[in-house]
Motif scaffolding. Structure first.
Motif, PDB file in Angstrom:
ATOM      1  N   ASP A 142      53.847 -50.783 -22.600  1.00  0.00           N
ATOM      2  CA  ASP A 142      54.953 -50.904 -23.559  1.00  0.00           C
ATOM      3  C   ASP A 142      56.260 -51.252 -22.858  1.00  0.00           C
ATOM      4  O   ASP A 142      57.073 -52.010 -23.387  1.00  0.00           O
ATOM      5  CB  ASP A 142      55.124 -49.575 -24.318  1.00  0.00           C
ATOM      6  N   ILE A 143      56.451 -50.682 -21.670  1.00  0.00           N
ATOM      7  CA  ILE A 143      57.725 -50.819 -20.949  1.00  0.00           C
ATOM      8  C   ILE A 143      57.433 -51.035 -19.473  1.00  0.00           C
ATOM      9  O   ILE A 143      56.511 -50.431 -18.914  1.00  0.00           O
ATOM     10  CB  ILE A 143      58.600 -49.552 -21.117  1.00  0.00           C
ATOM     11  N   VAL A 144      58.220 -51.901 -18.843  1.00  0.00           N
ATOM     12  CA  VAL A 144      58.193 -52.076 -17.391  1.00  0.00           C
ATOM     13  C   VAL A 144      59.586 -51.784 -16.862  1.00  0.00           C
ATOM     14  O   VAL A 144      60.591 -52.220 -17.445  1.00  0.00           O
ATOM     15  CB  VAL A 144      57.760 -53.503 -16.990  1.00  0.00           C
ATOM     16  N   VAL A 145      59.659 -51.042 -15.760  1.00  0.00           N
ATOM     17  CA  VAL A 145      60.937 -50.701 -15.135  1.00  0.00           C
ATOM     18  C   VAL A 145      61.035 -51.418 -13.793  1.00  0.00           C
ATOM     19  O   VAL A 145      60.117 -51.339 -12.967  1.00  0.00           O
ATOM     20  CB  VAL A 145      61.075 -49.183 -14.921  1.00  0.00           C
ATOM     21  N   THR A 146      62.131 -52.140 -13.592  1.00  0.00           N
ATOM     22  CA  THR A 146      62.370 -52.806 -12.307  1.00  0.00           C
ATOM     23  C   THR A 146      63.744 -52.421 -11.788  1.00  0.00           C
ATOM     24  O   THR A 146      64.710 -52.340 -12.544  1.00  0.00           O
ATOM     25  CB  THR A 146      62.228 -54.344 -12.437  1.00  0.00           C
ATOM     26  N   LEU A 147      63.833 -52.186 -10.489  1.00  0.00           N
ATOM     27  CA  LEU A 147      65.046 -51.617  -9.905  1.00  0.00           C
ATOM     28  C   LEU A 147      65.628 -52.467  -8.785  1.00  0.00           C
ATOM     29  O   LEU A 147      66.842 -52.572  -8.629  1.00  0.00           O
ATOM     30  CB  LEU A 147      64.711 -50.208  -9.369  1.00  0.00           C
ATOM     31  N   ASP A 148      64.756 -53.111  -8.015  1.00  0.00           N
ATOM     32  CA  ASP A 148      65.134 -53.680  -6.722  1.00  0.00           C
ATOM     33  C   ASP A 148      65.223 -55.203  -6.791  1.00  0.00           C
ATOM     34  O   ASP A 148      64.324 -55.863  -7.322  1.00  0.00           O
ATOM     35  CB  ASP A 148      64.075 -53.252  -5.696  1.00  0.00           C
ATOM     36  N   LYS A 149      66.273 -55.763  -6.209  1.00  0.00           N
ATOM     37  CA  LYS A 149      66.437 -57.221  -6.176  1.00  0.00           C
ATOM     38  C   LYS A 149      65.308 -57.908  -5.416  1.00  0.00           C
ATOM     39  O   LYS A 149      65.033 -59.095  -5.624  1.00  0.00           O
ATOM     40  CB  LYS A 149      67.773 -57.590  -5.526  1.00  0.00           C
ATOM     41  N   ASN A 150      64.646 -57.168  -4.525  1.00  0.00           N
ATOM     42  CA  ASN A 150      63.572 -57.758  -3.727  1.00  0.00           C
ATOM     43  C   ASN A 150      62.266 -57.898  -4.501  1.00  0.00           C
ATOM     44  O   ASN A 150      61.317 -58.509  -4.009  1.00  0.00           O
ATOM     45  CB  ASN A 150      63.344 -56.919  -2.462  1.00  0.00           C
ATOM     46  N   ILE A 151      62.205 -57.325  -5.681  1.00  0.00           N
ATOM     47  CA  ILE A 151      61.045 -57.538  -6.557  1.00  0.00           C
ATOM     48  C   ILE A 151      61.351 -58.773  -7.407  1.00  0.00           C
ATOM     49  O   ILE A 151      62.167 -58.733  -8.320  1.00  0.00           O
ATOM     50  CB  ILE A 151      60.770 -56.309  -7.442  1.00  0.00           C
ATOM     51  N   THR A 152      60.691 -59.881  -7.061  1.00  0.00           N
ATOM     52  CA  THR A 152      60.996 -61.183  -7.659  1.00  0.00           C
ATOM     53  C   THR A 152      59.919 -61.582  -8.664  1.00  0.00           C
ATOM     54  O   THR A 152      58.944 -60.853  -8.895  1.00  0.00           O
ATOM     55  CB  THR A 152      61.091 -62.251  -6.557  1.00  0.00           C
ATOM     56  N   LEU A 153      60.068 -62.768  -9.225  1.00  0.00           N
ATOM     57  CA  LEU A 153      59.060 -63.275 -10.167  1.00  0.00           C
ATOM     58  C   LEU A 153      57.691 -63.393  -9.510  1.00  0.00           C
ATOM     59  O   LEU A 153      56.654 -63.323 -10.196  1.00  0.00           O
ATOM     60  CB  LEU A 153      59.489 -64.644 -10.712  1.00  0.00           C
ATOM     61  N   GLN A 154      57.641 -63.569  -8.194  1.00  0.00           N
ATOM     62  CA  GLN A 154      56.364 -63.673  -7.489  1.00  0.00           C
ATOM     63  C   GLN A 154      55.573 -62.363  -7.531  1.00  0.00           C
ATOM     64  O   GLN A 154      54.368 -62.361  -7.267  1.00  0.00           O
ATOM     65  CB  GLN A 154      56.591 -64.087  -6.035  1.00  0.00           C
ATOM     66  N   HIS A 155      56.247 -61.273  -7.875  1.00  0.00           N
ATOM     67  CA  HIS A 155      55.568 -59.984  -7.954  1.00  0.00           C
ATOM     68  C   HIS A 155      55.055 -59.691  -9.364  1.00  0.00           C
ATOM     69  O   HIS A 155      54.483 -58.619  -9.599  1.00  0.00           O
ATOM     70  CB  HIS A 155      56.517 -58.863  -7.516  1.00  0.00           C
ATOM     71  N   PHE A 156      55.254 -60.627 -10.273  1.00  0.00           N
ATOM     72  CA  PHE A 156      54.843 -60.436 -11.664  1.00  0.00           C
ATOM     73  C   PHE A 156      53.760 -61.448 -12.023  1.00  0.00           C
ATOM     74  O   PHE A 156      53.591 -62.471 -11.343  1.00  0.00           O
ATOM     75  CB  PHE A 156      56.042 -60.601 -12.603  1.00  0.00           C
ATOM     76  N   PRO A 157      53.030 -61.207 -13.092  1.00  0.00           N
ATOM     77  CA  PRO A 157      52.038 -62.198 -13.525  1.00  0.00           C
ATOM     78  C   PRO A 157      52.700 -63.515 -13.910  1.00  0.00           C
ATOM     79  O   PRO A 157      53.866 -63.536 -14.344  1.00  0.00           O
ATOM     80  CB  PRO A 157      51.368 -61.526 -14.733  1.00  0.00           C
ATOM     81  N   ALA A 158      51.964 -64.614 -13.753  1.00  0.00           N
ATOM     82  CA  ALA A 158      52.509 -65.939 -14.078  1.00  0.00           C
ATOM     83  C   ALA A 158      52.928 -66.002 -15.542  1.00  0.00           C
ATOM     84  O   ALA A 158      53.938 -66.628 -15.886  1.00  0.00           O
ATOM     85  CB  ALA A 158      51.481 -67.016 -13.755  1.00  0.00           C
ATOM     86  N   LYS A 159      52.142 -65.371 -16.397  1.00  0.00           N
ATOM     87  CA  LYS A 159      52.485 -65.318 -17.820  1.00  0.00           C
ATOM     88  C   LYS A 159      53.021 -63.929 -18.133  1.00  0.00           C
ATOM     89  O   LYS A 159      52.288 -62.949 -18.192  1.00  0.00           O
ATOM     90  CB  LYS A 159      51.258 -65.618 -18.681  1.00  0.00           C
ATOM     91  N   LEU A 160      54.325 -63.849 -18.320  1.00  0.00           N
ATOM     92  CA  LEU A 160      54.946 -62.562 -18.603  1.00  0.00           C
ATOM     93  C   LEU A 160      54.638 -62.133 -20.035  1.00  0.00           C
ATOM     94  O   LEU A 160      54.707 -62.955 -20.966  1.00  0.00           O
ATOM     95  CB  LEU A 160      56.461 -62.645 -18.400  1.00  0.00           C
ATOM     96  N   PRO A 161      54.286 -60.875 -20.263  1.00  0.00           N
ATOM     97  CA  PRO A 161      53.952 -60.422 -21.620  1.00  0.00           C
ATOM     98  C   PRO A 161      55.178 -60.415 -22.524  1.00  0.00           C
ATOM     99  O   PRO A 161      56.252 -59.965 -22.130  1.00  0.00           O
ATOM    100  CB  PRO A 161      53.423 -59.005 -21.393  1.00  0.00           C
ATOM    101  N   SER A 162      54.999 -60.913 -23.716  1.00  0.00           N
ATOM    102  CA  SER A 162      56.124 -61.000 -24.659  1.00  0.00           C
ATOM    103  C   SER A 162      56.318 -59.720 -25.465  1.00  0.00           C
ATOM    104  O   SER A 162      57.368 -59.534 -26.083  1.00  0.00           O
ATOM    105  CB  SER A 162      55.908 -62.177 -25.621  1.00  0.00           C
TER     106      SER A 162
END
Length: 429
Positions: free
Chosen positions: A258-278
């Motif tokens: 339901d929710i994703v929490v991100t905090l750090d600038k070093n966590i980039t799009l490369q750390h996420f799935p290619a298709k982000l859940p809507s």
């Protein structure tokens, strides 16, 4: 038993009979202990010297010089070769001297081969089993004893090590603050546009349970359970909140939090799935990566950490303040609590490397830690076994425990005994 041991333990038995009983039960033969000679003699235990071999008393004085000259009480964590307590009893203004051995087996070894009767007999000295989650106001800690601490004292060991590193960590934060200010400027528009994360309460409705999902190795053992949980009717299933690095592991298994929490600038799009859940909401911070924020498909909310650097920001643009202390798991758990969720289950919150891995899904080393690097640090798992970890993971664990222990009204559960045991939680199958 040596004659020295009997003479030492006789004093301890008269003054602290329970500690004497525990010492006599300890096995000293399990250590690789040897006498090391330089200008002085010391004992080496498993390759760690209990004191200097060149000038033991000068080293002991360096410890004592750390004390506030006006203090009248002191707690000594560890004993070393007994040099520090022997000097402490020479300080007349000390009214109370608490000595906390951090490994009773090593203390028994010391009592076997050295004469400690003088300081053991001093009326101001008290042998204690230390509090694990509270540091004494005035204290000294022997470095060798921190390395050789036993399982029973692993928690206070971690707090002492954290305190020893505080100045260095604070210096890093000062540098990070400048970086945060620069990233904050890049995220300024989004922070003003998107609502505070406490608005998620409107979506939580009557749910009172949460599944907090981190990216520790044991997460991989819970995929099927999380799939079943996700397929329950919305009013029945727990709110599923994942840390950023766990999202790709979950979506690879068809699980959408339901929710994703991100905090750090070093966590980039490369750390996420290619298709982000809507249909997954993002909770981000001023120092989160701008590309992640700008490309997110679902609803977006933001928050500030509890660090003073955000006090001024909060005056100008109030947001929910979430507990942070080094790891994204801290604000993720605090978010669940501040949303009013009363029962929180922790998945993949391992703070260690079970299964000889650092993370679920990720290849070794991609997120930084590598299992191939020698692990000198350990924590206890749910089976009271030592499991390898890194120093920063130990700190993250202890800060989470402090938070949990301060929330007795919330039920916290762990789902695996293979990762670090987290104080204040219960295990659930």
């Amino acid at each position: 038993m040596s004659e020295l041991f009997l003479e030492n333990i006789n004093i301890i038995n008269q003054r602290w009979p329970q500690i004497a009983k525990e010492i006599t039960l300890e096995a000293v033969s399990e250590f690789d202990a040897v006498l090391v000679t330089g200008k002085n003699q010391t004992i080496s235990v498993n390759g760690i010297q209990l004191s200097s071999r060149h000038n033991r008393m000068a080293e002991a004085q360096l410890y004592i010089d750390q004390l506030d000259t006006n203090c009248n009480t002191v707690t000594l964590y560890g004993v070393g070769m007994g040099d520090v307590p022997s000097l402490l009893i020479d300080i007349n203004n000390l009214e109370s001297i608490d000595i906390a051995p951090l490994n009773l087996s090593i203390f028994a070894l010391l009592l076997t081969y050295t004469d400690q009767r003088e300081w053991l007999s001093d009326s101001r000295v008290n042998l204690i089993q230390p509090e694990q989650y509270q540091l004494a106001e005035n204290y000294l800690a022997i470095a060798a004893d921190l390395v050789l601490a036993d399982e029973q004292n692993s928690v206070i060991r971690d707090f002492l090590v954290m305190e020893n590193n505080r100045e260095f960590i604070n210096s890093i934060h000062l540098a990070n603050d400048r970086e945060i200010e620069e990233i904050h400027k890049l995220n300024f528009e989004a922070l003003n546009r998107d609502p505070s994360a406490d608005h998620i309460k409107l979506h939580v409705k009557t749910n009172t349970k949460a599944s907090i999902i981190a990216s520790g190795p044991t997460l991989e053992t819970h995929y099927e359970a999380l799939k079943k949980q996700r397929n329950l009717p919305p009013q029945e299933r727990p709110i599923m909140i994942a840390v950023d690095t766990a999202l790709i592991a979950l979506t690879s298994q068809g699980i959408t939090p339901d929710i994703v929490v991100t905090l750090d600038k070093n966590i980039t799009l490369q750390h996420f799935p290619a298709k982000l859940p809507s249909d997954t909401s993002l909770v981000y911070f001023p120092n989160s990566n701008p590309d992640v924020i700008n490309n997110w498909k679902g609803k977006k909310f933001n928050a500030y950490s509890n660090r003073p650097i955000f006090d001024e920001c909060n005056k100008n643009s109030p947001k929910i303040r979430l507990y942070t202390n080094g790891s994204v798991i801290h604000p993720t758990v605090d978010l669940a609590v501040q949303l009013g969720l009363q029962e929180i289950s922790l998945y993949g919150c391992d703070f260690s490397y079970p299964h000889n891995k650092t993370h679920a899904y990720w290849q070794d080393g991609v997120l930084g830690p590598s299992i191939n690097l020698k692990k000198n640090h350990w924590v206890l798992n749910g089976h009271n076994q030592r499991v390898p970890t890194d120093l920063n993971f130990r700190a993250y664990l202890r800060y989470l425990e402090i938070y949990i222990l301060a929330k007795p009204e919330i039920k916290f559960y762990q789902l695996s005994k293979l990762g670090a045991k987290i104080a204040g939680t219960h295990y659930r199958d």
